[in-house]
Design a protein around this motif. Sequence first.
Motif, PDB file in Angstrom:
ATOM      1  N   ASN A  30       0.774  -1.251   0.140  1.00  9.17           N
ATOM      2  CA  ASN A  30      -0.102   0.170  -0.005  1.00  9.17           C
ATOM      3  C   ASN A  30       0.936   1.218   0.017  1.00  9.17           C
ATOM      4  OD1 ASN A  30      -2.575  -1.069  -0.455  1.00  9.17           O
ATOM      5  ND2 ASN A  30      -2.657  -1.439   2.062  1.00  9.17           N
ATOM      6  N   PHE A  31       1.944   1.281   0.417  1.00 11.45           N
ATOM      7  CA  PHE A  31       2.918   2.403   0.855  1.00 11.45           C
ATOM      8  C   PHE A  31       4.136   2.274  -0.624  1.00 11.45           C
ATOM      9  CE2 PHE A  31       1.765   2.268   5.165  1.00 11.45           C
ATOM     10  CZ  PHE A  31       0.841   3.673   5.299  1.00 11.45           C
ATOM     11  N   ASN A  32       3.696   1.565  -1.552  1.00  8.60           N
ATOM     12  CA  ASN A  32       4.551   1.453  -2.679  1.00  8.60           C
ATOM     13  C   ASN A  32       6.009   1.078  -2.442  1.00  8.60           C
ATOM     14  OD1 ASN A  32       2.385   1.612  -4.727  1.00  8.60           O
ATOM     15  ND2 ASN A  32       2.345   4.040  -3.933  1.00  8.60           N
ATOM     16  N   VAL A  33       6.237   0.242  -1.182  1.00  6.81           N
ATOM     17  CA  VAL A  33       7.601  -0.123  -1.404  1.00  6.81           C
ATOM     18  C   VAL A  33       8.092  -1.435  -2.049  1.00  6.81           C
ATOM     19  CG1 VAL A  33       9.280  -1.006   0.432  1.00  6.81           C
ATOM     20  CG2 VAL A  33       7.703   0.958   1.210  1.00  6.81           C
ATOM     21  N   LEU A  34       6.921  -2.204  -2.009  1.00 10.46           N
ATOM     22  CA  LEU A  34       6.960  -3.375  -2.990  1.00 10.46           C
ATOM     23  C   LEU A  34       5.903  -3.303  -4.119  1.00 10.46           C
ATOM     24  CD1 LEU A  34       6.624  -6.359  -0.126  1.00 10.46           C
ATOM     25  CD2 LEU A  34       8.684  -5.426  -1.473  1.00 10.46           C
ATOM     26  N   ASN A  35       6.090  -3.797  -5.172  1.00 14.04           N
ATOM     27  CA  ASN A  35       5.466  -3.562  -6.454  1.00 14.04           C
ATOM     28  C   ASN A  35       4.887  -5.015  -6.823  1.00 14.04           C
ATOM     29  OD1 ASN A  35       4.462  -3.035  -8.742  1.00 14.04           O
ATOM     30  ND2 ASN A  35       6.137  -1.997  -9.727  1.00 14.04           N
ATOM     31  N   LEU A  36       3.644  -5.203  -6.951  1.00 16.14           N
ATOM     32  CA  LEU A  36       2.822  -6.417  -7.277  1.00 16.14           C
ATOM     33  C   LEU A  36       3.192  -6.820  -8.797  1.00 16.14           C
ATOM     34  CD1 LEU A  36      -0.576  -6.220  -5.787  1.00 16.14           C
ATOM     35  CD2 LEU A  36       1.411  -7.812  -4.859  1.00 16.14           C
ATOM     36  N   GLN A  37       3.829  -5.890  -9.463  1.00 15.60           N
ATOM     37  CA  GLN A  37       4.316  -6.324 -11.186  1.00 15.60           C
ATOM     38  C   GLN A  37       5.610  -7.183 -11.035  1.00 15.60           C
ATOM     39  OE1 GLN A  37       2.604  -5.587 -13.415  1.00 15.60           O
ATOM     40  NE2 GLN A  37       1.342  -4.403 -12.268  1.00 15.60           N
ATOM     41  N   GLN A  38       6.140  -7.154  -9.845  1.00 14.45           N
ATOM     42  CA  GLN A  38       7.405  -8.245  -9.699  1.00 14.45           C
ATOM     43  C   GLN A  38       7.000  -9.354  -9.351  1.00 14.45           C
ATOM     44  OE1 GLN A  38       9.097  -6.301  -6.131  1.00 14.45           O
ATOM     45  NE2 GLN A  38      10.474  -4.989  -7.502  1.00 14.45           N
ATOM     46  N   PRO A  39       7.486 -10.416 -10.092  1.00 18.14           N
ATOM     47  CA  PRO A  39       6.821 -12.016 -10.011  1.00 18.14           C
ATOM     48  C   PRO A  39       6.879 -12.348  -8.752  1.00 18.14           C
ATOM     49  CG  PRO A  39       8.150 -11.704 -11.824  1.00 18.14           C
ATOM     50  CD  PRO A  39       8.291 -10.471 -11.354  1.00 18.14           C
ATOM     51  N   LEU A  40       8.238 -12.228  -7.993  1.00 16.93           N
ATOM     52  CA  LEU A  40       8.386 -13.055  -6.764  1.00 16.93           C
ATOM     53  C   LEU A  40       7.255 -12.432  -5.656  1.00 16.93           C
ATOM     54  CD1 LEU A  40       9.735 -15.080  -4.966  1.00 16.93           C
ATOM     55  CD2 LEU A  40      11.411 -13.125  -4.477  1.00 16.93           C
ATOM     56  N   VAL A  41       7.059 -11.053  -5.662  1.00 13.07           N
ATOM     57  CA  VAL A  41       6.284 -10.197  -4.640  1.00 13.07           C
ATOM     58  C   VAL A  41       4.803 -10.710  -5.087  1.00 13.07           C
ATOM     59  CG1 VAL A  41       5.448  -8.227  -3.941  1.00 13.07           C
ATOM     60  CG2 VAL A  41       7.771  -8.713  -4.355  1.00 13.07           C
ATOM     61  N   TYR A  42       4.697 -10.768  -6.259  1.00 13.00           N
ATOM     62  CA  TYR A  42       3.156 -11.299  -6.735  1.00 13.00           C
ATOM     63  C   TYR A  42       2.805 -12.710  -6.219  1.00 13.00           C
ATOM     64  CZ  TYR A  42      -0.972 -12.427  -9.380  1.00 13.00           C
ATOM     65  OH  TYR A  42      -2.353 -12.817  -9.600  1.00 13.00           O
ATOM     66  N   GLN A  43       3.820 -13.576  -6.411  1.00 12.11           N
ATOM     67  CA  GLN A  43       3.610 -14.971  -6.106  1.00 12.11           C
ATOM     68  C   GLN A  43       3.170 -15.166  -4.431  1.00 12.11           C
ATOM     69  OE1 GLN A  43       6.878 -17.214  -7.700  1.00 12.11           O
ATOM     70  NE2 GLN A  43       6.033 -17.295  -9.721  1.00 12.11           N
ATOM     71  N   ILE A  44       4.303 -14.391  -3.970  1.00 14.77           N
ATOM     72  CA  ILE A  44       4.200 -14.592  -2.265  1.00 14.77           C
ATOM     73  C   ILE A  44       2.809 -13.834  -1.863  1.00 14.77           C
ATOM     74  CG2 ILE A  44       5.164 -13.722   0.004  1.00 14.77           C
ATOM     75  CD1 ILE A  44       8.155 -13.903  -1.552  1.00 14.77           C
ATOM     76  N   TRP A  45       2.343 -12.822  -2.301  1.00 17.51           N
ATOM     77  CA  TRP A  45       1.020 -11.995  -2.046  1.00 17.51           C
ATOM     78  C   TRP A  45       0.026 -12.861  -2.208  1.00 17.51           C
ATOM     79  CZ3 TRP A  45      -0.667  -8.627   1.097  1.00 17.51           C
ATOM     80  CH2 TRP A  45      -1.718  -8.244   1.100  1.00 17.51           C
ATOM     81  N   SER A  46      -0.210 -13.371  -3.763  1.00 22.05           N
ATOM     82  CA  SER A  46      -1.130 -14.195  -3.916  1.00 22.05           C
ATOM     83  C   SER A  46      -1.326 -15.459  -3.095  1.00 22.05           C
ATOM     84  CB  SER A  46      -1.183 -14.703  -5.308  1.00 22.05           C
ATOM     85  OG  SER A  46      -0.245 -15.434  -5.661  1.00 22.05           O
ATOM     86  N   GLY A  47       0.022 -16.122  -2.852  1.00 25.08           N
ATOM     87  CA  GLY A  47      -0.162 -17.223  -2.070  1.00 25.08           C
ATOM     88  C   GLY A  47      -0.540 -16.991  -0.609  1.00 25.08           C
ATOM     89  N   LEU A  48      -0.321 -15.881  -0.108  1.00 24.21           N
ATOM     90  CA  LEU A  48      -0.734 -15.472   1.584  1.00 24.21           C
ATOM     91  C   LEU A  48      -2.316 -15.242   1.317  1.00 24.21           C
ATOM     92  CD1 LEU A  48       2.264 -13.418   2.735  1.00 24.21           C
ATOM     93  CD2 LEU A  48       1.497 -15.390   3.444  1.00 24.21           C
ATOM     94  N   ASN A  49      -2.664 -14.665   0.293  1.00 22.61           N
ATOM     95  CA  ASN A  49      -4.027 -14.174   0.154  1.00 22.61           C
ATOM     96  C   ASN A  49      -4.957 -15.573   0.019  1.00 22.61           C
ATOM     97  OD1 ASN A  49      -4.234 -11.338   0.419  1.00 22.61           O
ATOM     98  ND2 ASN A  49      -4.009 -10.999  -1.846  1.00 22.61           N
ATOM     99  N   ARG A  50      -4.382 -16.568  -0.811  1.00 27.01           N
ATOM    100  CA  ARG A  50      -5.223 -17.655  -1.002  1.00 27.01           C
ATOM    101  C   ARG A  50      -5.363 -18.463   0.417  1.00 27.01           C
ATOM    102  NH1 ARG A  50      -2.149 -20.544  -5.023  1.00 27.01           N
ATOM    103  NH2 ARG A  50      -1.060 -18.575  -5.625  1.00 27.01           N
TER     104      ARG A  50
END
Length: 95
Positions: A30-50
């Motif tokens: 939310n504070f734009n420190v991490l970007n969901l366009q990065q594949p690793l960040v997106y994979q971790i984020w979607s895994g935690l959400n699921r």
Amino acid sequence: MTSILMILLLAIDIAFWIVLAHIIMSWLINFNVLNLQQPLVYQIWSGLNRLLEPIYSRIRSFLPSAGGLDFAPLVLIFGLYALEIIFTNMLRGQF
């Protein structure tokens, strides 16, 4: 019985750290420190959400609306600590 309680306490500790990682990662996104366009960040984020969204949705179903604030992680952490206290007391024989 002691082994089962210790395994349950370990599972509660792991669940706590997963919830904490989800909370911190949501702040960083939310504070734009991490970007969901990065594949690793997106994979971790979607895994935690699921992993956590089915639990959060059940908690949100009985919580009143609080505007933009989401208290589901806080309630989950409180519940995990309550379970940890119960299992610790059972382990010590004080239950």
